[in-house]
Motif scaffolding. Structure first.
Motif, PDB file in Angstrom:
ATOM      1  N   ASP A 110      10.699  45.249 -41.166  1.00  0.00           N
ATOM      2  CA  ASP A 110      10.698  46.477 -40.587  1.00  0.00           C
ATOM      3  C   ASP A 110       9.879  47.490 -41.468  1.00  0.00           C
ATOM      4  OD1 ASP A 110      11.596  45.633 -37.995  1.00  0.00           O
ATOM      5  OD2 ASP A 110      13.771  46.339 -38.547  1.00  0.00           O
ATOM      6  N   GLU A 111      10.303  47.420 -42.689  1.00  0.00           N
ATOM      7  CA  GLU A 111       9.711  48.201 -43.776  1.00  0.00           C
ATOM      8  C   GLU A 111       8.283  47.847 -43.995  1.00  0.00           C
ATOM      9  OE1 GLU A 111      12.170  47.631 -47.261  1.00  0.00           O
ATOM     10  OE2 GLU A 111      13.817  48.561 -46.458  1.00  0.00           O
ATOM     11  N   VAL A 116       2.116  48.940 -42.795  1.00  0.00           N
ATOM     12  CA  VAL A 116       1.028  48.615 -42.161  1.00  0.00           C
ATOM     13  C   VAL A 116       0.658  49.700 -41.114  1.00  0.00           C
ATOM     14  CG1 VAL A 116       0.086  47.001 -40.484  1.00  0.00           C
ATOM     15  CG2 VAL A 116       1.570  46.123 -42.407  1.00  0.00           C
ATOM     16  N   ASN A 117       1.663  50.332 -40.305  1.00  0.00           N
ATOM     17  CA  ASN A 117       1.253  51.311 -39.595  1.00  0.00           C
ATOM     18  C   ASN A 117       0.980  52.544 -40.038  1.00  0.00           C
ATOM     19  OD1 ASN A 117       1.624  49.571 -37.148  1.00  0.00           O
ATOM     20  ND2 ASN A 117       3.736  50.248 -36.475  1.00  0.00           N
ATOM     21  N   GLU A 118       1.296  52.985 -41.095  1.00  0.00           N
ATOM     22  CA  GLU A 118       0.882  54.069 -42.044  1.00  0.00           C
ATOM     23  C   GLU A 118      -0.644  53.921 -42.052  1.00  0.00           C
ATOM     24  OE1 GLU A 118       3.332  54.304 -45.234  1.00  0.00           O
ATOM     25  OE2 GLU A 118       4.788  55.305 -44.261  1.00  0.00           O
ATOM     26  N   GLU A 119      -1.175  52.680 -42.513  1.00  0.00           N
ATOM     27  CA  GLU A 119      -2.469  52.473 -42.809  1.00  0.00           C
ATOM     28  C   GLU A 119      -3.244  52.378 -41.546  1.00  0.00           C
ATOM     29  OE1 GLU A 119      -5.533  49.552 -45.447  1.00  0.00           O
ATOM     30  OE2 GLU A 119      -3.100  49.226 -45.502  1.00  0.00           O
ATOM     31  N   LEU A 123      -0.500  49.694 -35.067  1.00  0.00           N
ATOM     32  CA  LEU A 123      -1.195  48.599 -34.985  1.00  0.00           C
ATOM     33  C   LEU A 123      -0.293  47.509 -34.637  1.00  0.00           C
ATOM     34  CD1 LEU A 123      -3.722  46.649 -35.032  1.00  0.00           C
ATOM     35  CD2 LEU A 123      -3.222  46.332 -37.516  1.00  0.00           C
ATOM     36  N   VAL A 124       0.914  47.629 -35.024  1.00  0.00           N
ATOM     37  CA  VAL A 124       1.904  46.505 -35.206  1.00  0.00           C
ATOM     38  C   VAL A 124       3.084  47.222 -34.229  1.00  0.00           C
ATOM     39  CG1 VAL A 124       3.645  44.711 -36.232  1.00  0.00           C
ATOM     40  CG2 VAL A 124       1.302  45.308 -37.289  1.00  0.00           C
ATOM     41  N   LYS A 125       3.645  46.302 -33.310  1.00  0.00           N
ATOM     42  CA  LYS A 125       4.530  46.758 -32.453  1.00  0.00           C
ATOM     43  C   LYS A 125       5.714  45.586 -32.433  1.00  0.00           C
ATOM     44  CE  LYS A 125       1.576  49.273 -29.383  1.00  0.00           C
ATOM     45  NZ  LYS A 125       0.415  49.006 -30.089  1.00  0.00           N
TER      46      LYS A 125
END
Length: 508
Positions: A110-111, A116-119, A123-125
């Motif tokens: 999860d971390e 990844v979603n910060e960049e 994008l990732v769910k």
């Protein structure tokens, strides 16, 4: 259990214990995976001409679904990393993780998703089932959540190769009614090294177990041209489980059968249904994915019972008058097999609504190599009265030497008698191979029947509750005890031994 050498000679005893513990949990070398870089390089194993292809700029977008149960976090991270790095940004709509209620909540995964979603915002769910629902339901959950034009439903223990997405998306852009699968390379479960595989059709036997089918160019290889580039693909009877489809068409044709339980059969059902109901299945050689072959599956220690149940469900809906082949392959009575396959009424209504073709069309036009058994006289385990607790068995595969083995009654021990032009041929296993007297020594052979005739081997013939004799050589299939006290199959002068097959259909 893996050997010390397979874990690595440089590991301490404590590290080897940790590696073994992780292996027992995941079915592959997670200890090594945790120490490999997320962006490890993969060799380009595509056919040479694939790298020279140019694809249209206006390709559809893709949602990538990764399903998993009890997967090592480093394996999932590497899958995500490879998809992001090797898929053009404008094509990758999202990555959806579907957790089918894993034991480990995996906070460090999860971390990683948060980073990844910060960049790449949103994008990732991640979807997590509140209870374990099985592979089919996990795939359906991912598809229902997807919003891309195309959905790719993959296992989480994969890595994608360079330019894996473009040939898939280009083919679907040309024809939205195709369901596609890439070519898998094998990732070894012990050292995570890659063994390249050539393209092959994804097929199955009458037990509906999946297998690779070598293809003839005149039958499977199809070339399509347009103004800019060439498509190269293989027509395939089914898929192995990983699929890529136009998201909306996938729903129109019935997605996956939600009545399938846990594991097995859903990919064969999809292949049959798509072909019968207006679509097609293709393998795309220029799209490659590296896939870990787990040493053991995470769902059940023995998947056979669930595959059997699901196979019977497929047969009831789609196989018409050929469904008895599935019963025979699983050594079940033709009537009243006693296995609950669930309610199939909605799937039968789907078949009517889609105006699907009969299964005979599929055998004639899609998978003629799947040879139905006609004029069956008897089937089941074949035992000798001298030693009724051992059964004729196909022996090591690949191979052509039948054996006797403790009876377990699964497909390698299912024999059948076929009445063919006034003779009675004895088959063993789901590959329609005949028991033969090769004429060389006293060991019987087990060969595809057409090949046996070409080689002029002598096919053995059976009489229920009697000898198994060859009508030309007059020799019999019998059992003999070797020096170590084990029994083996031999072809010798008849001594009066008698054989019995479990299920007698017709008196003869």
């Amino acid at each position: 259990r893996l050997s010390k050498h397979q874990w690595g000679e440089e590991l301490s005893e404590q590290e080897q214990v940790e590696a073994e513990t992780l292996f027992q949990r995941y079915g592959y070398n997670a200890f090594l995976s945790d120490r490999l870089p997320l962006n490890r390089e993969l060799p380009d194993t595509r056919p040479p001409r694939c790298g020279k292809k140019k694809y249209p700029d206006d390709l559809p977008t893709m949602s990538v679904v990764l399903i998993y149960l009890n997967e090592a976090p480093s394996i999932i991270k590497r899958a995500i990393h490879s998809i992001i790095n090797r898929t053009p940004d404008q094509l990758l709509k999202e990555i959806i993780l579907v957790d089918d209620h894993s034991k480990d909540l995996m906070e460090n995964l999860d971390e990683y998703i948060t980073l990844v979603n910060e960049e790449f915002p949103g994008l990732v769910k991640k979807i997590r089932h509140s209870e374990q629902l099985g592979l089919t339901q996990a795939r359906l959950s991912g598809w229902k959540a997807a919003v891309g034009d195309v959905v790719a439903i993959l296992d989480a223990h994969i890595e994608v190769y360079v330019q894996w997405a473009e040939p898939l998306l280009a083919r679907i852009k040309e024809d939205r009614t195709v369901i596609l699968t890439p070519v898998f390379d094998k990732v070894r479960f012990d050292d995570l090294s890659i063994t390249p595989y050539n393209a092959a059709a994804d097929a199955f036997d009458w037990a509906l177990w999946c297998m690779y089918e070598s293809f003839r160019p005149d039958m499977w290889l199809v070339l399509k041209f347009n103004a800019n580039f060439q498509f190269l693909f293989i027509r395939s009877p089914a898929i192995m489980g990983i699929l890529v489809a136009d998201r909306k068409f996938f729903g129109e044709i019935g997605s996956l059968d939600g009545g399938m339980k846990i594991y097995g059969g859903e990919n064969v059902e999809l292949g049959i249904r798509v072909w019968l109901c207006g679509g097609s299945i293709e393998v795309i050689p220029c799209s490659k994915i590296a896939h870990i072959e787990r040493a053991m599956k995470p769902y059940l220690p023995d998947l056979g019972e669930m595959v059997k149940r699901n196979a019977l469900r497929v047969a009831e809906v789609w196989l018409d008058e050929y469904k008895y082949n599935v019963n025979i392959a699983w050594n079940l009575p033709l009537e009243n097999h006693g296995i609950d396959i669930g309610d199939v009424s909605e799937r039968k209504k789907l078949r009517e609504r889609l105006k699907c073709k009969p299964f005979k069309w599929y055998l004639d036009n899609v998978y003629p190599l799947l040879d139905p058994l006609h004029d069956i006289l008897s089937y089941g385990a074949l035992t000798n009265d001298l030693k009724p607790d051992i059964c004729v068995d196909q022996g090591s595969m690949p191979g052509n030497t039948p054996i006797v083995y403790s009876c377990h009654y699964y497909s390698p021990q299912v024999c059948s008698e076929i009445n063919c032009k006034h003779t009675v041929n004895l088959f063993v296993d789901n590959y329609n191979r005949c028991l033969v007297d090769t004429g060389f020594g006293n060991i019987p052979g087990l060969y595809e029947c057409k090949l046996a005739k070409e080689k002029r081997f002598h096919i053995m013939f059976c009489l229920q509750n009697g000898p198994i004799q060859n009508r030309e050589t007059k020799k019999c299939l019998e059992i003999a005890e070797d020096q170590d006290g084990y029994y083996k199959l031999v072809v010798q002068q008849c001594s009066g031994q008698s054989w019995k097959i479990q299920n007698l259909i017709k008196n003869h």
